[in-house]
Design an enzyme around this catalytic site. Sequence first.
Site, PDB file in Angstrom:
ATOM      1  N   ASP A 423      -3.502  -5.599 -12.470  1.00  0.00           N
ATOM      2  CA  ASP A 423      -3.065  -5.491 -11.078  1.00  0.00           C
ATOM      3  C   ASP A 423      -2.198  -4.255 -10.850  1.00  0.00           C
ATOM      4  OD1 ASP A 423      -2.594  -6.767  -8.392  1.00  0.00           O
ATOM      5  OD2 ASP A 423      -0.535  -6.596  -9.099  1.00  0.00           O
ATOM      6  N   GLU A 465      -7.498  -2.662 -11.402  1.00  0.00           N
ATOM      7  CA  GLU A 465      -7.362  -2.727  -9.945  1.00  0.00           C
ATOM      8  C   GLU A 465      -6.631  -1.457  -9.524  1.00  0.00           C
ATOM      9  OE1 GLU A 465      -5.483  -3.874  -5.991  1.00  0.00           O
ATOM     10  OE2 GLU A 465      -4.303  -3.881  -7.809  1.00  0.00           O
ATOM     11  N   ASP A 535      -7.475  -8.694  -0.396  1.00  0.00           N
ATOM     12  CA  ASP A 535      -6.600  -7.679   0.192  1.00  0.00           C
ATOM     13  C   ASP A 535      -7.192  -7.125   1.487  1.00  0.00           C
ATOM     14  OD1 ASP A 535      -4.303  -7.624  -1.390  1.00  0.00           O
ATOM     15  OD2 ASP A 535      -5.292  -6.435  -2.942  1.00  0.00           O
TER      16      ASP A 535
END
Length: 783
Positions: A423, A465, A535
């Site tokens: 992340d 990510e 997101d």
Amino acid sequence: MTKPPKPNASPDAALLESPAPEAPRSEAAEAPRKSRAARKTPVKSGAPMPDPVQVSLAISEAAKDASPLPVPTPTKAARKPRPAKAAVPSPAGPAQSEPAPTESAAPKAKPAPRKPKAPAAAPATPEVAQEEARPEPAAEPVPPEVPADAPTPPLSSEATLDPRDADTFAIRLERYRADLEGSLRSVYGAEQLVALWPRLEALLRRALAERPADLRRLDEARLLRPDWLQVPEMIGYVAYADRFAGTLEGVGEHLNYLEELGVKYLHLMPLLKPRVGENDGGYAVQDYRAVREDLGSMADLKALASRLRRRGISLELDLVMNHVAQEHGWAVRARAGEQKYRDYFLMFENRDLPDLYERTLPEIFPDFAPGNFTWNDEAQRWVWTTFNSYQWDLNWANPEVFLEFVDIILYLANQGVEIFRLDAIAFIWKRMWTDSQNQPEVHDLTRALRACARIVAPAVAFKAEAIVAPGDLIAYLGRRDHHGKVSDMAYHNSLMVQLWSSLASGNTRLFEQALSAFAPKPTNTTWGMYVRCHDDIGWAISDHDAGMAGTTGPGHRAFLSDFYSGEWPGSFARGQVFQANPRTGDRRISGTAASLAGLEAAQTEEDIDLALRRLRLLHAVTLGYGGVPLIYMGDELALLNDERYLDVPEHAQDNRWLHRPAMDWHKAEERFDVATSSGRMYAALQRLIRARRQLPHLHASIEAQIVPSPNEHTLLFRRDHPLGSMLAMYNFSPEFQPLPAPLLRAIVGDYPRDALSGHEWNLTNPEVALEPYGAYWLIEQTR
Ligand code: GLC
């Protein structure tokens, strides 16, 4: 003009032809945004660039503030005359000019960072030290000299491996030693590597000793099948455990549903123990070794992982690397004044350095968390907080942080986690005068972490990510000496953005331009392909690409925000603006795929049909590109925006919850009813998945290449497999679109088969036409 044969009454035809009832609509009216006082002290804005005197003052303040790294004192033998390092990266010198202008307005997509300038006769600041250390990895790796009195590793207890394991360990360590040492030396310098090595090795040994038998078996299987993530059968599904099934045990009860869809890997959204209250959807982790209590326990997670594994489904979890919750034990101890833990974070006594950093840092949540630093009363320090004020950025320049994460990764891998979503990985290394994203050390650290995982748990894969500018993205799969040695997969954010861009404009010129600028990825890696995720969508479109496509970056980005927020006259989309930034003009977008594609706004049967065609088109591109398609929970049923997040105090400020609806099991029950839009969506997606699984052409080691299309509404990709070529053709307009048959014939021959409809095409005619929002996968028929 020859039209392609009409699809017959296959499940797919249901999408295109069956009459559909009124689409379900969200009843909630546009909810007014609740304003929230910024919880961070706003940064000073518009301040002039510092003069050298101020900067040198700032540097000496930094020197006072920066404490030496909490590494054990090396022995004399290990002590070499190398530049000192500090836990807090400090400025290398005064800026010579304004930072490079941001090309894209998307806050997470930034232009290439500017290298810091070293001042003449500068003291050995950490920045300088890091730069000096960089040339070394090219040199032949030499096993580090281990001091005889190397300290006992606090992170790990000694483990005795049985002779077979010891042998396995030795073989794997030998295989990955160069990657590991090269990267660590590059980041931390040779001296720290020497101190770090015995502790790291002990930690790896212990994790291997603890690795359960069934996972070792998986390791063996994966070593024989290193392309397991690249095969066309690989289909991902992304869900919040609670929104999907209440608890981890509940998830285990829905495995038939996943299997029926063809899911081979399940990404469960953040489920490690987050802070109480607001926690950024779980991305503020308080304890990496515990599960969110309402979802279950670590034992439940382990049990679920093994149930999934028995069905051939791999479990993915988020590894939040950039920050922890301010309630995490490390942060608590840092606040209490323990220097060891202060060095885990980036803390500053005054605003001098934060103000300098702020000059080139973007704001990720300008709306509700402006600035990148938060004052903490207890610590009497400014703390680096890139995201929310309660998410404390970690100091990866401290090797202790690296060791902690190796330990966490291996612990979770030993519970059965097979894929780690790294992340916000782009942000983990900070450098003055840059946007502190995509720094070279990010890739060194990933390579080192991956090497550790490969030594102990070769079944494990990493997914980056990194929602960054197209030019920066490929490095997450590996460039130059990192080629194929960092993440195994990375989100193809650029392609996702282009999908929505072309859908709004009906034009594919920008899509072609952006995709053809991509360097080929390493052949052992793959893309994570997605239409939507949890997101917002940031319009990561570069000004250069926009210019080449005959538009402008700011103009097109503004158009997309207007279009998807529904403000553009005639727009079919029903999204909402997320994080409007008046300074950059940036407006990101929230909304489910179905609501953005027109299903929520649909008034007539024709509108519904068009919306479903658009959705099918977007999924077809992601499934037909050759990466791992990541289906976001509910998209298989075309779920609409859910406004109920406004009733949840911890979510109400963050409209990303609009597109995180709870699973609608009632709709799921209707999935075989092609009279419903959910049923039509499901049938279309299932058909795409089935077709994909049959096509070796979609193995991710094969590169998808843009074929410039003579028709600006259509997009063509070719994939050249030893078994023959595949040509994917997509029409992004609501009209029939012609294409010259000879162009297609040259790629897939006279009579290719369309893998989506099953029909053979005759390309001996001069022209073909693609249906409105049509998608076709033409396969060369070879004997
Ligand atoms: C990632 C997540 C996002 C979160 C951020 C901070 O970008 O996808 O939801 O807000 O990291 O952890």
